[in-house]
Design a protein around this motif. Structure first.
Motif, PDB file in Angstrom:
ATOM      1  N   VAL A  57       0.833  -1.196   0.000  1.00  0.00           N
ATOM      2  CA  VAL A  57       0.000   0.000   0.000  1.00  0.00           C
ATOM      3  C   VAL A  57       0.870   1.250   0.000  1.00  0.00           C
ATOM      4  O   VAL A  57       2.027   1.222   0.406  1.00  0.00           O
ATOM      5  CB  VAL A  57      -0.958   0.048   1.216  1.00  0.00           C
ATOM      6  CG1 VAL A  57      -1.972  -1.065   1.162  1.00  0.00           C
ATOM      7  CG2 VAL A  57      -0.195   0.028   2.528  1.00  0.00           C
TER       8      VAL A  57
ATOM      9  N   LEU B 177       0.141   0.243  10.918  1.00  0.00           N
ATOM     10  CA  LEU B 177       1.328  -0.471  10.450  1.00  0.00           C
ATOM     11  C   LEU B 177       2.433  -0.344  11.493  1.00  0.00           C
ATOM     12  O   LEU B 177       2.533   0.679  12.172  1.00  0.00           O
ATOM     13  CB  LEU B 177       1.793   0.101   9.115  1.00  0.00           C
ATOM     14  CG  LEU B 177       0.827  -0.085   7.951  1.00  0.00           C
ATOM     15  CD1 LEU B 177       1.203   0.820   6.787  1.00  0.00           C
ATOM     16  CD2 LEU B 177       0.804  -1.529   7.505  1.00  0.00           C
TER      17      LEU B 177
ATOM     18  N   GLU C 250       4.751  -2.711   8.247  1.00  0.00           N
ATOM     19  CA  GLU C 250       3.909  -3.844   7.883  1.00  0.00           C
ATOM     20  C   GLU C 250       2.817  -4.051   8.918  1.00  0.00           C
ATOM     21  O   GLU C 250       2.898  -3.573  10.041  1.00  0.00           O
ATOM     22  CB  GLU C 250       4.723  -5.125   7.747  1.00  0.00           C
ATOM     23  CG  GLU C 250       5.202  -5.688   9.069  1.00  0.00           C
ATOM     24  CD  GLU C 250       5.909  -7.029   8.917  1.00  0.00           C
ATOM     25  OE1 GLU C 250       6.064  -7.519   7.780  1.00  0.00           O
ATOM     26  OE2 GLU C 250       6.306  -7.576   9.945  1.00  0.00           O
ATOM     27  N   SER C 251       1.819  -4.775   8.501  1.00  0.00           N
ATOM     28  CA  SER C 251       0.765  -5.240   9.383  1.00  0.00           C
ATOM     29  C   SER C 251       0.443  -6.655   8.953  1.00  0.00           C
ATOM     30  O   SER C 251       0.308  -6.923   7.761  1.00  0.00           O
ATOM     31  CB  SER C 251      -0.473  -4.352   9.262  1.00  0.00           C
ATOM     32  OG  SER C 251      -1.459  -4.772  10.177  1.00  0.00           O
TER      33      SER C 251
ATOM     34  N   LEU D 154      -6.060  -1.096   4.218  1.00  0.00           N
ATOM     35  CA  LEU D 154      -5.671  -2.042   5.266  1.00  0.00           C
ATOM     36  C   LEU D 154      -6.870  -2.888   5.684  1.00  0.00           C
ATOM     37  O   LEU D 154      -6.776  -4.109   5.809  1.00  0.00           O
ATOM     38  CB  LEU D 154      -5.107  -1.310   6.485  1.00  0.00           C
ATOM     39  CG  LEU D 154      -3.704  -0.755   6.359  1.00  0.00           C
ATOM     40  CD1 LEU D 154      -3.360   0.120   7.550  1.00  0.00           C
ATOM     41  CD2 LEU D 154      -2.707  -1.872   6.223  1.00  0.00           C
ATOM     42  N   GLU D 155      -7.993  -2.240   5.892  1.00  0.00           N
ATOM     43  CA  GLU D 155      -9.203  -2.970   6.268  1.00  0.00           C
ATOM     44  C   GLU D 155      -9.665  -3.881   5.134  1.00  0.00           C
ATOM     45  O   GLU D 155     -10.062  -5.022   5.365  1.00  0.00           O
ATOM     46  CB  GLU D 155     -10.321  -1.992   6.667  1.00  0.00           C
ATOM     47  CG  GLU D 155     -11.626  -2.652   7.028  1.00  0.00           C
ATOM     48  CD  GLU D 155     -11.533  -3.611   8.226  1.00  0.00           C
ATOM     49  OE1 GLU D 155     -12.449  -4.443   8.377  1.00  0.00           O
ATOM     50  OE2 GLU D 155     -10.558  -3.554   8.998  1.00  0.00           O
TER      51      GLU D 155
ATOM     52  N   ARG E   2      -5.986   3.617   6.065  1.00  0.00           N
ATOM     53  CA  ARG E   2      -6.766   2.621   6.814  1.00  0.00           C
ATOM     54  C   ARG E   2      -7.730   1.861   5.913  1.00  0.00           C
ATOM     55  O   ARG E   2      -7.999   0.683   6.153  1.00  0.00           O
ATOM     56  CB  ARG E   2      -7.528   3.294   7.946  1.00  0.00           C
ATOM     57  CG  ARG E   2      -6.666   3.619   9.122  1.00  0.00           C
ATOM     58  CD  ARG E   2      -7.458   4.232  10.253  1.00  0.00           C
ATOM     59  NE  ARG E   2      -6.590   4.508  11.376  1.00  0.00           N
ATOM     60  CZ  ARG E   2      -6.800   5.476  12.250  1.00  0.00           C
ATOM     61  NH1 ARG E   2      -7.852   6.264  12.125  1.00  0.00           N
ATOM     62  NH2 ARG E   2      -5.950   5.658  13.245  1.00  0.00           N
TER      63      ARG E   2
ATOM     64  N   ARG F  19      -7.491  -6.920   5.119  1.00  0.00           N
ATOM     65  CA  ARG F  19      -7.814  -7.811   6.237  1.00  0.00           C
ATOM     66  C   ARG F  19      -9.089  -8.586   5.947  1.00  0.00           C
ATOM     67  O   ARG F  19      -9.133  -9.808   6.125  1.00  0.00           O
ATOM     68  CB  ARG F  19      -7.961  -7.024   7.537  1.00  0.00           C
ATOM     69  CG  ARG F  19      -8.110  -7.922   8.775  1.00  0.00           C
ATOM     70  CD  ARG F  19      -8.471  -7.103  10.010  1.00  0.00           C
ATOM     71  NE  ARG F  19      -9.771  -6.470   9.897  1.00  0.00           N
ATOM     72  CZ  ARG F  19     -10.937  -7.112  10.005  1.00  0.00           C
ATOM     73  NH1 ARG F  19     -10.984  -8.397  10.210  1.00  0.00           N
ATOM     74  NH2 ARG F  19     -12.078  -6.456   9.906  1.00  0.00           N
TER      75      ARG F  19
ATOM     76  N   ARG G 226      -0.577 -10.207   4.858  1.00  0.00           N
ATOM     77  CA  ARG G 226       0.292  -9.126   5.318  1.00  0.00           C
ATOM     78  C   ARG G 226       0.126  -7.925   4.406  1.00  0.00           C
ATOM     79  O   ARG G 226      -0.104  -8.061   3.212  1.00  0.00           O
ATOM     80  CB  ARG G 226       1.719  -9.646   5.262  1.00  0.00           C
ATOM     81  CG  ARG G 226       2.769  -8.777   5.830  1.00  0.00           C
ATOM     82  CD  ARG G 226       4.068  -9.549   5.865  1.00  0.00           C
ATOM     83  NE  ARG G 226       4.722  -9.426   4.575  1.00  0.00           N
ATOM     84  CZ  ARG G 226       5.988  -9.068   4.408  1.00  0.00           C
ATOM     85  NH1 ARG G 226       6.753  -8.856   5.431  1.00  0.00           N
ATOM     86  NH2 ARG G 226       6.504  -8.938   3.221  1.00  0.00           N
ATOM     87  N   VAL G 227       0.268  -6.747   4.989  1.00  0.00           N
ATOM     88  CA  VAL G 227       0.269  -5.495   4.226  1.00  0.00           C
ATOM     89  C   VAL G 227       1.585  -4.802   4.511  1.00  0.00           C
ATOM     90  O   VAL G 227       2.017  -4.727   5.662  1.00  0.00           O
ATOM     91  CB  VAL G 227      -0.912  -4.587   4.623  1.00  0.00           C
ATOM     92  CG1 VAL G 227      -0.830  -3.255   3.902  1.00  0.00           C
ATOM     93  CG2 VAL G 227      -2.237  -5.268   4.329  1.00  0.00           C
TER      94      VAL G 227
END
Length: 164
Positions: A62, A115, A128-129, A84-85, A81, A88, A94-95
Protein backbone atom coordinates in the motif's frame (compact mmCIF):
# COMPACT_ATOMS: atom_id res chain seq x y z
CA UNK A 1 -13.63 1.53 -1.21
CA UNK A 2 -15.02 4.64 0.47
CA UNK A 3 -14.14 6.29 3.78
CA UNK A 4 -15.99 8.97 5.69
CA UNK A 5 -14.38 11.77 3.65
CA UNK A 6 -12.51 10.09 0.79
CA UNK A 7 -12.75 7.75 -2.15
CA UNK A 8 -9.27 6.17 -2.27
CA UNK A 9 -8.29 4.54 -5.55
CA UNK A 10 -5.28 2.65 -6.82
CA UNK A 11 -2.65 4.48 -8.81
CA UNK A 12 -2.94 3.55 -12.47
CA UNK A 13 0.03 3.20 -14.79
CA UNK A 14 -1.12 6.18 -16.88
CA UNK A 15 -1.30 8.35 -13.74
CA UNK A 16 2.22 7.36 -12.67
CA UNK A 17 3.48 8.27 -16.15
CA UNK A 18 1.70 11.63 -16.03
CA UNK A 19 3.15 12.41 -12.59
CA UNK A 20 6.65 11.64 -13.82
CA UNK A 21 6.08 13.65 -17.01
CA UNK A 22 4.56 16.64 -15.19
CA UNK A 23 1.29 16.24 -17.13
CA UNK A 24 -1.91 16.67 -15.09
CA UNK A 25 -3.92 15.07 -17.90
CA UNK A 26 -7.61 15.66 -18.58
CA UNK A 27 -8.39 16.57 -14.97
CA UNK A 28 -6.85 19.99 -15.44
CA UNK A 29 -4.08 21.76 -13.55
CA UNK A 30 -2.72 20.36 -10.31
CA UNK A 31 -2.71 22.23 -7.04
CA UNK A 32 0.41 24.29 -6.36
CA UNK A 33 3.24 22.09 -5.11
CA UNK A 34 2.02 18.92 -6.86
CA UNK A 35 3.68 16.67 -7.70
CA UNK A 36 5.92 16.93 -4.68
CA UNK A 37 9.16 14.97 -4.26
CA UNK A 38 7.29 12.16 -2.48
CA UNK A 39 4.79 11.88 -5.35
CA UNK A 40 7.63 11.60 -7.84
CA UNK A 41 9.41 8.98 -5.71
CA UNK A 42 6.19 6.96 -5.45
CA UNK A 43 5.59 7.14 -9.19
CA UNK A 44 9.19 6.00 -9.82
CA UNK A 45 8.72 3.03 -7.45
CA UNK A 46 5.35 2.17 -8.97
CA UNK A 47 6.64 -0.38 -11.55
CA UNK A 48 8.45 -2.32 -8.79
CA UNK A 49 5.37 -2.28 -6.58
CA UNK A 50 3.19 -3.48 -9.44
CA UNK A 51 5.64 -6.30 -10.18
CA UNK A 52 5.58 -7.37 -6.52
CA UNK A 53 1.77 -7.06 -6.34
CA UNK A 54 1.18 -10.67 -7.36
CA UNK A 55 2.85 -12.09 -4.23
CA UNK A 56 1.70 -15.69 -3.83
CA UNK A 57 2.13 -15.37 -0.06
CA UNK A 58 -0.78 -12.94 0.26
CA UNK A 59 1.24 -9.76 0.76
CA UNK A 60 -0.35 -6.48 -0.34
CA UNK A 61 1.68 -3.30 -0.87
CA UNK A 62 0.00 0.00 0.00
CA UNK A 63 0.93 3.62 -0.44
CA UNK A 64 -0.77 7.00 -0.51
CA UNK A 65 -0.30 10.52 -1.73
CA UNK A 66 -2.02 13.79 -0.94
CA UNK A 67 -2.06 17.22 -2.45
CA UNK A 68 -0.13 19.63 -0.22
CA UNK A 69 -3.31 21.55 0.65
CA UNK A 70 -4.84 18.38 2.16
CA UNK A 71 -1.94 17.55 4.45
CA UNK A 72 -2.18 17.75 8.23
CA UNK A 73 -5.91 17.02 8.43
CA UNK A 74 -5.91 13.24 8.95
CA UNK A 75 -6.71 12.42 5.31
CA UNK A 76 -3.57 10.31 4.83
CA UNK A 77 -4.33 8.12 7.86
CA UNK A 78 -7.95 7.76 6.72
CA UNK A 79 -6.83 6.94 3.18
CA UNK A 80 -4.37 4.31 4.39
CA UNK A 81 -6.77 2.62 6.81
CA UNK A 82 -9.23 1.84 4.00
CA UNK A 83 -6.98 -0.54 2.02
CA UNK A 84 -5.67 -2.04 5.27
CA UNK A 85 -9.20 -2.97 6.27
CA UNK A 86 -9.98 -4.21 2.76
CA UNK A 87 -6.87 -6.42 2.82
CA UNK A 88 -7.81 -7.81 6.24
CA UNK A 89 -11.38 -8.56 5.18
CA UNK A 90 -10.12 -10.33 2.06
CA UNK A 91 -7.72 -12.37 4.22
CA UNK A 92 -4.44 -10.98 2.95
CA UNK A 93 -1.65 -12.37 5.10
CA UNK A 94 0.29 -9.13 5.32
CA UNK A 95 0.27 -5.49 4.23
CA UNK A 96 3.52 -3.63 3.62
CA UNK A 97 4.47 -0.05 2.87
CA UNK A 98 7.56 2.13 2.91
CA UNK A 99 8.56 5.75 3.14
CA UNK A 100 11.71 7.82 2.87
CA UNK A 101 13.79 7.87 6.04
CA UNK A 102 13.46 11.64 6.36
CA UNK A 103 9.65 11.62 5.89
CA UNK A 104 8.68 11.52 9.56
CA UNK A 105 5.14 12.71 8.78
CA UNK A 106 4.54 9.64 6.61
CA UNK A 107 6.08 7.41 9.29
CA UNK A 108 3.58 8.84 11.81
CA UNK A 109 0.73 8.21 9.35
CA UNK A 110 1.73 4.58 8.85
CA UNK A 111 1.90 4.03 12.60
CA UNK A 112 -1.45 5.77 13.15
CA UNK A 113 -3.06 3.61 10.45
CA UNK A 114 -1.91 0.45 12.22
CA UNK A 115 1.33 -0.47 10.45
CA UNK A 116 4.36 -1.37 12.56
CA UNK A 117 8.03 -0.61 11.80
CA UNK A 118 9.55 -3.56 9.95
CA UNK A 119 13.09 -2.41 9.20
CA UNK A 120 15.17 0.18 7.40
CA UNK A 121 17.76 0.37 4.70
CA UNK A 122 19.87 3.32 3.56
CA UNK A 123 16.89 5.04 1.88
CA UNK A 124 13.59 3.71 3.22
CA UNK A 125 11.73 2.85 6.41
CA UNK A 126 9.54 -0.23 6.01
CA UNK A 127 6.22 -0.85 7.74
CA UNK A 128 3.91 -3.84 7.88
CA UNK A 129 0.77 -5.24 9.38
CA UNK A 130 0.05 -8.95 9.60
CA UNK A 131 -2.93 -10.82 10.92
CA UNK A 132 -3.06 -14.34 12.24
CA UNK A 133 -4.97 -16.69 9.96
CA UNK A 134 -8.68 -16.69 10.69
CA UNK A 135 -9.67 -19.74 12.71
CA UNK A 136 -11.41 -22.30 10.62
CA UNK A 137 -13.34 -25.09 12.32
CA UNK A 138 -12.22 -28.53 11.17
CA UNK A 139 -14.45 -30.23 8.70
CA UNK A 140 -15.60 -33.85 8.75
CA UNK A 141 -12.66 -36.24 8.94
CA UNK A 142 -10.13 -33.45 9.68
CA UNK A 143 -9.37 -34.43 13.26
CA UNK A 144 -12.47 -32.96 14.83
CA UNK A 145 -13.05 -34.39 18.26
CA UNK A 146 -16.65 -35.51 18.68
CA UNK A 147 -18.44 -33.94 21.59
CA UNK A 148 -20.46 -35.90 24.15
CA UNK A 149 -23.75 -37.21 22.88
CA UNK A 150 -26.69 -37.93 25.15
CA UNK A 151 -27.84 -41.53 24.87
CA UNK A 152 -31.06 -42.66 26.50
CA UNK A 153 -30.68 -45.72 28.69
CA UNK A 154 -32.85 -46.94 31.51
CA UNK A 155 -34.46 -43.54 31.87
CA UNK A 156 -31.18 -41.63 32.32
CA UNK A 157 -28.91 -39.69 29.94
CA UNK A 158 -25.44 -41.15 29.82
CA UNK A 159 -22.61 -39.23 28.17
CA UNK A 160 -21.10 -41.04 25.21
CA UNK A 161 -17.95 -40.32 23.23
CA UNK A 162 -19.41 -41.78 20.06
CA UNK A 163 -20.63 -39.37 17.46
CA UNK A 164 -24.23 -39.99 16.60
Amino acid sequence: MVTERLIPHPLATRQARRILGGDPGPDGPWAPGHPADGDLAGARRYPRVRADDSDAQGTVTVGYGLMPAARGRGYATEALRAPLELARVHEAARVVGDTDLDNTASQRVMAAAGLRPAGRDTHLAYYESAWPPAPCPPGPGEGAEPGPVAVAGAGAEVPSTQAG
